[in-house]
Design an enzyme around this catalytic site. Sequence first.
Site, mmCIF file in Angstrom:
data_model
loop_
_atom_site.group_PDB
_atom_site.id
_atom_site.type_symbol
_atom_site.label_atom_id
_atom_site.label_comp_id
_atom_site.label_asym_id
_atom_site.label_seq_id
_atom_site.Cartn_x
_atom_site.Cartn_y
_atom_site.Cartn_z
ATOM 1 N N ASP A 15 -66.014 18.641 -12.942
ATOM 2 C CA ASP A 15 -66.731 18.955 -14.177
ATOM 3 C C ASP A 15 -67.603 17.776 -14.595
ATOM 4 O O ASP A 15 -68.727 17.962 -15.072
ATOM 5 C CB ASP A 15 -65.759 19.252 -15.327
ATOM 6 C CG ASP A 15 -64.755 20.328 -15.006
ATOM 7 O OD1 ASP A 15 -64.928 21.461 -15.476
ATOM 8 O OD2 ASP A 15 -63.787 20.032 -14.294
ATOM 9 N N ASN A 39 -57.757 21.655 -16.237
ATOM 10 C CA ASN A 39 -57.338 20.582 -15.339
ATOM 11 C C ASN A 39 -56.384 19.613 -16.034
ATOM 12 O O ASN A 39 -55.439 19.099 -15.423
ATOM 13 C CB ASN A 39 -58.558 19.806 -14.836
ATOM 14 C CG ASN A 39 -59.352 20.571 -13.815
ATOM 15 O OD1 ASN A 39 -58.782 21.205 -12.938
ATOM 16 N ND2 ASN A 39 -60.670 20.528 -13.928
ATOM 17 N N PHE A 168 -57.762 28.569 -9.193
ATOM 18 C CA PHE A 168 -57.158 28.015 -10.399
ATOM 19 C C PHE A 168 -57.808 28.489 -11.700
ATOM 20 O O PHE A 168 -57.115 28.901 -12.639
ATOM 21 C CB PHE A 168 -57.179 26.480 -10.340
ATOM 22 C CG PHE A 168 -56.722 25.846 -11.622
ATOM 23 C CD1 PHE A 168 -55.376 25.836 -11.962
ATOM 24 C CD2 PHE A 168 -57.629 25.288 -12.502
ATOM 25 C CE1 PHE A 168 -54.948 25.270 -13.158
ATOM 26 C CE2 PHE A 168 -57.218 24.717 -13.695
ATOM 27 C CZ PHE A 168 -55.873 24.705 -14.027
#
Length: 318
Positions: A15, A39, A168
């Site tokens: 990111d 995360n 995820f």
Amino acid sequence: MSRKLILDVDTGTDDAVAIMLAALHPELDLIGVTTVNGNVEVRYCTDNSLRTLDFIGRSDIPVFEGIARPLVRPDFPIPRASKKSTGVHGQTLDIPAATSTRQHQRAVDFLIETYRAATEAITLVPTGPLTNIAAAIALDPKFVERVPEIVIMGGAHHHGNVTPAAEFNIWADADAAASVLAAGFRKLVMVPLDATHQALVSMQACDDMAALGTPAGIAAARFIGRRIRAYDSNQPMAERNAAPVHDALCVAYLVDPTVITTTHLHVAVETQGALTVGRTVVDTNARGEQAPNCHFAFHADRRKFVAILRETFARVAA
């Protein structure tokens, strides 16, 4: 004219690379960053986003903190607690602490109000769990029609990464993802593992970025190098000393759409299966009766992607 966008992130190493690419590319205008649990805990996602923007001299870009838990299943295991500890991210990015602060407005309110007031196109780019986006849809019935294009990092057709079936970001809030995929956005692009695993960034490319000597080049080399070491140790790719930088590929698509190759198909998210919750079900053979709703990327051009990163990170903030 530069292309306006909002990034919705769970910052993380990839990111952070996406934020730097969006904040520094001359053809992009990053008007805001929203954060979501993924995360790491959302407060660390916010802090990491602020750190990244400060480090590259773009602390003028506002950061809005978002939702801390999945929408429908608040007791669902906190995503990061269920991830194998691989060292890909870590709680805090390895750059100086932030000097800027987050905005007081909540992320979902920022999204709703920004699109309600928009007089020109703003692309929405979620690169974490889709909790904030699903909440905006639920709170504003016209939100979907106000977003001209949504580019999602998430999903997988051939393989998962948090379970055998699921990627995820989609798994972390499968109900939110199902809502977003079914919402009817005018243009929805999904950049899944199938594409990002073809756009690996090598350690040599990291060295090249570090040699640029710019803040973004140094940070990108640091973040991607960490990813490469973690992938080599825990989830080796087809090529050693290389790793995917998933989220940045979404931003690269805004710069050059030919960096990925998509197919217009119907995609849904499994929310019930004991073994398959969070799976993106891609109707590649037209077995269902649903109309295509997603431009799903099966392929990516690694050379173009790395070139976009290197050329952009040679820049410094004006």
